[in-house]
Design a protein around this motif. Structure first.
Motif, PDB file in Angstrom:
ATOM      1  N   ALA A 213      -5.755  -9.706   7.013  1.00 42.60           N
ATOM      2  CA  ALA A 213      -6.008  -8.480   6.250  1.00 42.60           C
ATOM      3  C   ALA A 213      -5.012  -7.390   6.615  1.00 42.60           C
ATOM      4  O   ALA A 213      -4.560  -6.634   5.753  1.00 42.60           O
ATOM      5  CB  ALA A 213      -7.432  -7.995   6.498  1.00 42.60           C
ATOM      6  N   LEU A 216      -1.935  -6.340   4.683  1.00 42.77           N
ATOM      7  CA  LEU A 216      -2.020  -5.516   3.479  1.00 42.77           C
ATOM      8  C   LEU A 216      -2.014  -4.026   3.813  1.00 42.77           C
ATOM      9  O   LEU A 216      -2.098  -3.192   2.918  1.00 42.77           O
ATOM     10  CB  LEU A 216      -3.292  -5.852   2.684  1.00 42.77           C
ATOM     11  N   GLU A 218      -3.280  -0.480   6.287  1.00 48.71           N
ATOM     12  CA  GLU A 218      -4.535   0.124   6.729  1.00 48.71           C
ATOM     13  C   GLU A 218      -5.536   0.297   5.594  1.00 48.71           C
ATOM     14  O   GLU A 218      -6.679  -0.146   5.686  1.00 48.71           O
ATOM     15  CB  GLU A 218      -4.238   1.488   7.376  1.00 48.71           C
ATOM     16  N   ASN A 219      -5.103   0.928   4.489  1.00 50.01           N
ATOM     17  CA  ASN A 219      -6.048   1.264   3.427  1.00 50.01           C
ATOM     18  C   ASN A 219      -6.649   0.040   2.769  1.00 50.01           C
ATOM     19  O   ASN A 219      -7.862  -0.051   2.587  1.00 50.01           O
ATOM     20  CB  ASN A 219      -5.359   2.126   2.370  1.00 50.01           C
ATOM     21  N   TYR A 220      -5.790  -0.916   2.408  1.00 50.26           N
ATOM     22  CA  TYR A 220      -6.315  -2.102   1.734  1.00 50.26           C
ATOM     23  C   TYR A 220      -7.185  -2.948   2.650  1.00 50.26           C
ATOM     24  O   TYR A 220      -8.165  -3.540   2.214  1.00 50.26           O
ATOM     25  CB  TYR A 220      -5.185  -2.941   1.137  1.00 50.26           C
ATOM     26  N   GLN A 222      -9.104  -1.875   5.060  1.00 47.78           N
ATOM     27  CA  GLN A 222     -10.410  -1.212   5.115  1.00 47.78           C
ATOM     28  C   GLN A 222     -11.200  -1.517   3.846  1.00 47.78           C
ATOM     29  O   GLN A 222     -12.391  -1.790   3.895  1.00 47.78           O
ATOM     30  CB  GLN A 222     -10.241   0.307   5.205  1.00 47.78           C
ATOM     31  N   ASN A 223     -10.495  -1.470   2.710  1.00 48.75           N
ATOM     32  CA  ASN A 223     -11.160  -1.649   1.424  1.00 48.75           C
ATOM     33  C   ASN A 223     -11.680  -3.071   1.215  1.00 48.75           C
ATOM     34  O   ASN A 223     -12.540  -3.303   0.378  1.00 48.75           O
ATOM     35  CB  ASN A 223     -10.217  -1.243   0.280  1.00 48.75           C
ATOM     36  N   ILE A 224     -11.138  -4.055   1.962  1.00 49.04           N
ATOM     37  CA  ILE A 224     -11.722  -5.396   1.841  1.00 49.04           C
ATOM     38  C   ILE A 224     -12.612  -5.702   3.039  1.00 49.04           C
ATOM     39  O   ILE A 224     -12.854  -6.855   3.382  1.00 49.04           O
ATOM     40  CB  ILE A 224     -10.656  -6.499   1.631  1.00 49.04           C
ATOM     41  N   GLY A 225     -13.103  -4.647   3.676  1.00 52.01           N
ATOM     42  CA  GLY A 225     -14.184  -4.811   4.646  1.00 52.01           C
ATOM     43  C   GLY A 225     -13.759  -5.073   6.080  1.00 52.01           C
ATOM     44  O   GLY A 225     -14.561  -5.523   6.877  1.00 52.01           O
TER      45      GLY A 225
END
Lengths: 328, 247
Positions: A213, A216, A218-220, A222-225
């Motif tokens: 993960a 991708l 930091e932001n992405y 976080q967004n995929i959990g």
């Protein structure tokens, strides 16, 4: 595609076995006679064997530490040596050897080793955190490398200053260690080195998903959990332990941490990090075993420093990458 | 038929921290969004469009008040639960490390698979579906670095689809696209709100596109938010000030 992967792994495992034999047989001034491997063969069991095992462990730990750093920084040119993390470990070891000689902790052998290992891990952890703080301010991969270089220069300068004020015995201890060598590890050392390395490498298994993960950003992630900050902290801890541990036993070894993950991504054109961890373990071991065999057989009866060989492999690869400007 | 409420801001203040000082961007907002809404967010640069979107998916903490996602307070949701409710498409570029379009779309299924990231047959079907909907079938094994801006944007959108969330957020998705790609993107989003009943919030400076495809417009100006329907936009003073007067 999956079939190709198993063929490649099969080739790597075969190479590992060959490299292991080469290191065992040619990794010193004397060639070992395979017919005489009785337990009394001192050179084989007390010198060659621990050195070959050390090469394997050092290769595994440095390569995976490099892989983790490259993923965390999303920078294909990151590595424990080029970012100054190995130097941080060296500096802490220098401080502890020099301070330790006055505190007489080295009278007890085991405590002495544990002391060195702990300080090396602390040193690499501190420098990694420093680099991480700096990396938030700079966007360029190349500038980050230059900063790493500066940090390692600063660590080197402080080290020189410390050496200047130290007594002859501790100075000799430290200078020999600082040159980087696979042959300072005894069979007894391995009983500390091997289990810690194995446990730390096993800890990576819990972070396969975060590693994938984190690619991708930091932001992405976080967004995929995935909890980015927590995962990053533990991964930094793991890579610091791996780097510090190996630096404690072998001294700073150059370019394995940066070059092996790059090679791995060239061989396996996958982005799946569990494949790269496995291949980094194999390629890291192979590279250090071959470097060891080479360092002892290029010039007859002379054992060249291992860092010289690894630099000859690693540095051109990094230069090549910068020219190609392709991000693996 | 009752329409499901997806997002509710209740006296919420949004902003971010920079060098230990809190910068408040939007204060005391009260807004509700429902399933099937296709909301265009407009406002001049720096008024807080990105802050709003990032706060919605938990990338920025709330400064004050409450935010309900699917009728649950956002602070009660774990990262993984939130990942199953909201997917975001940001402006940032990612690539390297052998990442292909397929890998990114597959990452959308991460909230649903085990800790070794193993993809089951069900995961794979969902990923393929997302790839087909976004028209990436011929490009799925290309490296991210080799994709055009339009295809890259579609890849991230396919990732969001693979996340199977009732809510999708897009931060200026049309910024780097050519004219045709912009329209096909907005058509796709409109289709998703219609067919999958998603709630989609999209920030954009392409006001004509928003008027053509969206169902509602959220106007953001300094410390003021206003949610209007598209038919009201042309006569709205704020919308005209922001640039709607030029259309």
């Amino acid at each position: 595609m999956e079939k190709n992967i198993s063929i490649k792994f099969f080739i790597l495992v075969s190479l590992l076995i060959i490299a292991g034999f080469l290191s065992l047989l040619f990794g010193g001034s004397e060639t070992i006679n395979l017919n005489d491997l009785s337990l009394n063969n001192f050179i084989f069991w007390q010198i060659r064997f621990p050195k070959t095992i050390t090469a394997i462990i050092a290769g595994c730990t440095l390569a995976t530490a490099g892989l983790i750093l490259q993923v965390i920084f999303r920078n294909p040119l990151a590595g424990p040596y080029v970012l100054g993390i190995s130097s941080g470990a060296s500096l802490m070891v220098a401080i502890s050897i020099l301070a330790g000689s006055s505190l007489h902790v080295f009278s007890e052998f085991f405590i002495g080793k544990a002391f060195i290992v702990t300080s090396a891990i602390t040193g690499s952890f501190l420098v990694t955190l420093l680099i991480l703080a700096i990396s938030k301010k700079v966007n360029s991969n190349v500038i980050l490398l230059l900063i790493g270089l500066m940090i390692s220069q600063i660590c080197g300068a402080i080290q020189t200053a410390l050496e200047y004020f130290s007594d002859a015995t501790s100075l000799k201890n430290f200078v020999t260690w600082g040159m980087g060598s696979l042959s300072n590890t005894t069979n007894f050392d391995l009983t500390i080195y091997f289990p810690i390395a194995l446990l730390t490498l096993a800890a990576i298994l819990f972070f396969i998903k975060p590693l994938n993960a984190l690619l991708l950003g930091e932001n992405y992630s976080q967004n995929i959990g995935i909890n980015f900050k927590t995962s990053r902290f533990y991964l930094i801890l793991i890579s610091s332990v791996l780097t510090g541990l190996t630096t404690a036993f072998c001294g700073p070894i150059a370019f394995i941490g940066i070059a092996v993950p790059i090679l791995s991504r060239m061989i396996f054109t996958s982005s799946k990090q569990h494949i790269h961890i496995l291949s980094c373990l194999l390629i890291g071991s192979i590279t250090l075993l071959l470097s060891d065999a080479l360092s002892n057989s290029i010039i007859h009866n002379v054992s060249l420093p291992i860092n010289m060989i690894t630099t000859f492999i690693g540095a051109p690869l990094v230069i090549y990458l910068m020219f190609k400007n392709k991000s693996w | 038929m009752e329409i499901k409420e997806c997002i509710a801001f209740k006296n919420t203040s949004l902003g971010y921290k920079k060098n230990n000082t809190v910068i408040s961007v939007l204060t005391d907002i009260n807004l509700n969004f429902y399933a099937g809404d296709f909301v265009g967010i407009v406002g001049l640069n720096g008024v807080g469009k990105s802050t709003l979107l990032k706060s919605l998916c938990g990338l920025l903490p709330l400064l004050n008040g409450q935010l309900f996602i699917d009728e649950q307070p956002i602070i009660n949701l774990s990262l993984n639960e939130l990942a199953k409710k909201i997917a975001i498409v940001l402006t940032e570029k990612i690539g390297g490390f052998n990442l292909t379009a397929y890998d990114v779309v597959a990452a959308g299924q991460m909230p649903y698979n085990n800790s070794f990231n193993h993809l089951t047959a069900k995961n794979l079907t969902i990923i393929e579906e997302a790839i087909t909907i976004c028209g990436l079938t011929n490009h799925k094994y290309k490296l991210l670095n080799e994709l055009s801006d339009g295809l890259f944007q579609k890849t991230i959108i396919a990732k969001s689809l693979a996340q199977q969330t009732p809510i999708m957020l897009l931060d200026e998705p049309s910024a780097f696209l050519d004219y045709a790609s912009k329209h096909s993107l907005f058509l796709l989003l409109k289709q998703l709100t219609k067919e999958q009943n998603k709630c989609i919030l999209v920030s954009s400076h392409d006001l004509d596109l928003l008027l053509k495809y969206c169902s509602k417009i959220l106007l953001i100006s300094n410390n003021n938010t206003e949610l209007i329907s598209v038919s009201e936009a042309k006569t709205n003073k704020l919308f005209i000030e922001i640039g709607g007067g030029f259309i």
